[in-house]
Design an enzyme around this catalytic site. Structure first.
Site, short mmCIF file in Angstrom:
data_model
loop_
_atom_site.label_atom_id
_atom_site.label_comp_id
_atom_site.label_asym_id
_atom_site.label_seq_id
_atom_site.Cartn_x
_atom_site.Cartn_y
_atom_site.Cartn_z
N ASP A 123 -5.24 25.05 -0.89
CA ASP A 123 -5.54 25.60 -2.22
C ASP A 123 -6.97 26.11 -2.48
O ASP A 123 -7.16 27.26 -2.81
CB ASP A 123 -5.22 24.57 -3.31
CG ASP A 123 -3.82 23.97 -3.16
OD1 ASP A 123 -3.23 24.06 -2.07
OD2 ASP A 123 -3.32 23.42 -4.15
N GLU A 167 -4.25 10.54 0.72
CA GLU A 167 -4.04 11.99 0.85
C GLU A 167 -5.12 12.63 1.72
O GLU A 167 -4.85 13.48 2.55
CB GLU A 167 -4.06 12.59 -0.57
CG GLU A 167 -3.59 14.03 -0.66
CD GLU A 167 -3.61 14.54 -2.09
OE1 GLU A 167 -4.07 13.81 -3.01
OE2 GLU A 167 -3.15 15.68 -2.31
#
Ligand code: GLC
Length: 447
Positions: free
Chosen positions: A175, A416
């Site tokens: 992203d 993550e």
């Protein structure tokens, strides 16, 4: 069963059990969410990584993960990056996939794609099956896989250059990588977005933003990036996700290095699957696949000695160092000079941090050790690098990165991402692809 791992001893059985527990926790029947609260849907490349992990101990469940992904495939071949948990979900209303005549009936999806790792997942599942079962599996999923690769070239390589153009940062899966934030700043950012960004509204925006309800805002994309991404998503929706119309005038048009490197390897695996089934890949697709291998060389900057992404319109290389730099190792078709150079960089202090491999090198002005794809170390990109290194004979370096990856997860849990300077955990807890890829790496221990 203990394996000696750099500086620490990892109890591999304990780690295996913990990683399986994470996948079980995130299991929603026939698909796995990336992490509770933050990511409630099924994501394309997440599920491919998850299937790799699941296949090490439950091939049937790995197959259902992929079959659920295929339910979301559009009739033109597009594989969406998200399949929503239910059709009435607020995110499904934002995307309104039904606006496209190609969207599937009865299942709400996004209107953009993500890195094409489907062939990797399908092939690796096949490798864990007996020959007859494997062919049955391949026969079942081959038409969908073929139609996805055909869609990529037909709709996203309009000038037949061999490189796929992405129209939104979310398609890259990386992203807010500096490559994409540069592409964002190269375009006009609407005045109202700049205004909101300048006003002291952080407090209010953080209440609206879902991600910062769960994770510190310093670990996520900035408000400006989020607003631009949502604005561009609305423009894609206004064009009913029609690639031809979008590519006429689009905010983002990037020939993304990571995506195209991943495509090259997955083209090879599609080819192997077709061979196993004794099917012939249509000539036009075969030609495009060959073209991608040659076109990757156009992304090589001989002065810097690295590959970069490229702007589809200006054909200028986007010279931002990022984790994408190493994705050609996964592609597996680079020259030995290029391979040696990438290996040398991996050993360089700016990349070889305490917890390698950072998503941005410490020498970059864009480096931030905690901010999402702007510095933290991610297990999925490590896995792609390790897999590439193993296939090009760099076993020692692959082993070193794999051991450090497993060690940090064994110590902190399935997070993550991780701070590359300290190894501290960041982002969502109990993150599925971290768990799945540790299981995949553990299945290779001793190789
Ligand atoms: C974020 C990541 C993307 C991932 C998704 C779900 O958007 O950038 O790569 O697929 O979360 O985990």
């Amino acid at each position: 069963m203990c394996t000696i791992i750099v500086f620490v001893i990892i109890d591999t059985r304990d780690l295996t059990d913990k990683m399986k527990a994470v996948l079980k926790m995130n299991d929603r029947g026939d698909y796995t969410i990336p992490a509770a609260h933050l990511y409630e849907h099924q994501w394309l490349w997440d599920s491919c990584f998850i299937a790799l992990g699941l296949s090490t101990y439950n091939v049937r469940r790995a197959q259902s993960e992929i079959l659920r992904l295929l339910k979301g495939q559009w009739s033109n071949g597009m594989m969406p990056n998200m399949i929503f948990s239910h059709n009435g979900h607020a995110d499904a209303r934002i995307w309104q996939s039904k606006l496209s005549p190609f969207a599937p009936e009865g299942i709400a999806t996004s209107g953009i794609t993500q890195p094409p790792l489907l062939a990797e997942a399908i092939y690796k599942i096949g490798q864990r099956l007996k020959p007859a079962e494997r062919r049955m599996w391949y026969r079942k999923v081959y038409p969908a896989l073929l139609s996805y690769h055909t869609w990529l070239y037909r709709e996203r390589d309009p000038h037949h250059e061999g490189l796929i153009t992405l129209i939104h940062p979310w398609e890259s899966g990386l992203d807010n990588s500096p490559v994409w934030t540069r592409a964002m700043h190269d375009n006009t950012i609407p005045w109202w977005i700049r205004l909101i960004d300048r006003l002291p509204l952080e407090f209010i925006i953080n209440r609206i933003r879902k991600d910062t309800r769960f994770i510190r805002s310093s670990e996520r994309s900035t408000t400006l990036e989020i607003l631009v991404n949502h604005h561009v998503q609305q423009r894609l929706r206004a064009k009913a996700y029609n690639s031809e119309k979008i590519l006429l005038r689009s905010h983002f048009q990037v020939q993304d290095l990571a995506f195209n490197s991943i495509l090259i390897r997955n083209n090879q695996l599609l080819f192997k699957i077709a061979q196993d089934l004794r099917r012939t890949i249509p000539e036009s697709l075969r030609n495009s696949m060959k073209m991608t291998v040659d076109a990757l060389q156009e992304l090589w900057d001989p002065t810097e000695g690295v590959f970069f992404s490229r702007n589809f319109i200006t054909h200028q290389l986007i010279d931002e160092p990022s984790i994408m730099t190493f994705m050609p190792l996964y592609a597996g078709i680079i020259t030995s000079h290029q391979k040696d150079r990438l290996v040398e960089l991996l050993k360089n202090k700016h990349w070889n941090t305490k917890m390698p491999v950072p998503s941005v090198p410490t020498s970059s002005g864009q480096f931030s050790p905690t901010r999402y794809w702007q510095g933290p170390t991610w297990v999925n990109t490590n896995w792609l690098i390790i897999d590439g290194l193993l296939r090009c004979g760099e076993k020692e370096l692959a082993k070193e990165i794999a051991e450090k990856t497993l060690a940090v997860v064994a110590h902190h849990g399935s997070y993550e991402y991780f701070n590359p300077l300290s190894g501290d955990p960041l982002g969502a807890q109990n993150f599925s692809w971290t768990a799945a890829l540790c299981l995949e790496l553990l299945s290779r221990v001793g190789d």
